[in-house]
Write an enzyme that holds these catalytic residues in place. Structure first.
Site, PDB file in Angstrom:
ATOM      1  CE  LYS A 141      -2.578  -0.301   3.675  1.00  0.00           C
ATOM      2  NZ  LYS A 141      -1.953  -1.490   4.268  1.00  0.00           N
TER       3      LYS A 141
ATOM      4  NE  ARG B 116      -5.543   0.597  11.140  1.00  0.00           N
ATOM      5  CZ  ARG B 116      -4.474   0.068  10.580  1.00  0.00           C
ATOM      6  NH1 ARG B 116      -4.527  -1.159  10.120  1.00  0.00           N
ATOM      7  NH2 ARG B 116      -3.349   0.746  10.483  1.00  0.00           N
TER       8      ARG B 116
ATOM      9  NE  ARG C 288       9.284  -5.371   6.168  1.00  0.00           N
ATOM     10  CZ  ARG C 288       8.152  -4.689   6.118  1.00  0.00           C
ATOM     11  NH1 ARG C 288       7.863  -3.932   5.079  1.00  0.00           N
ATOM     12  NH2 ARG C 288       7.289  -4.776   7.113  1.00  0.00           N
TER      13      ARG C 288
ATOM     14  NE  ARG D 194       9.548  -4.043  10.897  1.00  0.00           N
ATOM     15  CZ  ARG D 194       8.650  -3.242  10.371  1.00  0.00           C
ATOM     16  NH1 ARG D 194       8.836  -1.945  10.369  1.00  0.00           N
ATOM     17  NH2 ARG D 194       7.538  -3.710   9.821  1.00  0.00           N
TER      18      ARG D 194
ATOM     19  NE  ARG E 280       1.717  -6.667  11.111  1.00  0.00           N
ATOM     20  CZ  ARG E 280       2.696  -6.231  10.318  1.00  0.00           C
ATOM     21  NH1 ARG E 280       3.788  -6.951  10.150  1.00  0.00           N
ATOM     22  NH2 ARG E 280       2.582  -5.086   9.676  1.00  0.00           N
TER      23      ARG E 280
END
Length: 209
Positions: free
Chosen positions: A13, A88, A123, A156, A167
């Site tokens: 996004k 959301r 990542r 992370r 998530r």
């Protein structure tokens, strides 16, 4: 054009918001940044939000939308804006409607959960300068060492596979009803994210014509 951007964490996004900003010359408004800015500027809504944030409570939807209305009244939003990260949930979308914020299009960037998990779990971020890498798609020249500053690159906690799955579950639970809400209004367009940023951007810009 007043636009809402939907997409799971890791769907791209933020990247696509930048592409749309450049092409349509409209600002992207991230609710997190907007709240921090309002608190820093000491606006009435900002001070209200600060009292909730200081106590560790969630900022109520009405306060967030009050800050949003102040933000979109600024000159740079006269030609339109992109909302990234809000609403959301359906109740937030309903409050947005009730407060008279007009939305022209809701664009969803859809990416398979499996692809997102692969993207995010690969990542790596530099502890010192925050530069972002990917072990498969954008590796560092020396493993574990940032190309830019020589700092250590780490995964992370947010990007660990089990966290990513959690998530994604939350996102789907909250957003599936939101998509139905906007589809019923004839505002929802879904773009299926491709392997490259450029391919996805081409589809996004086509969908906005």
């Amino acid at each position: 054009m007043n636009l809402i951007l939907l997409g799971a964490p890791g769907a791209g996004k933020g990247t696509q918001a930048e592409v749309i900003c450049d092409n349509l010359k409209i600002p992207a408004i991230s609710t997190g940044n907007m709240l921090r800015e309002a608190v820093k500027n000491g606006t009435k809504s900002g001070l209200e939000a600060k009292s909730f944030m200081d106590s560790g409570a969630l900022v109520p939807d009405e306060v967030v939308i009050g800050i949003l209305k102040d933000r979109i009244a600024e000159d740079d939003c006269k030609g339109g804006f992109i909302l990234d990260g809000f609403p959301r949930t359906v109740p937030q979308a309903e409050v947005l409607d009730k407060m008279g914020v007009k939305i022209d299009k809701v664009l969803e960037i859809a990416v398979e959960d499996e692809t997102i998990t692969q993207r995010l779990s690969g990542r790596r971020v530099c502890e010192d300068c925050g530069n972002s890498y990917h072990i498969e798609f954008k590796p560092t020249k020396v493993e574990g060492v940032c190309d830019k500053c020589g700092g250590k690159t780490v995964q992370r906690k947010d990007d660990a596979p089990e966290t990513v799955l959690s998530r994604l579950k939350t996102y789907h639970e909250q957003t599936a009803p939101l998509k139905d809400f906007y589809a019923a209004k004839g505002l929802l367009t879904t773009v299926h994210g491709k392997d490259t940023v450029e391919e996805t951007s081409a589809l996004v810009l086509e969908a906005l014509k």
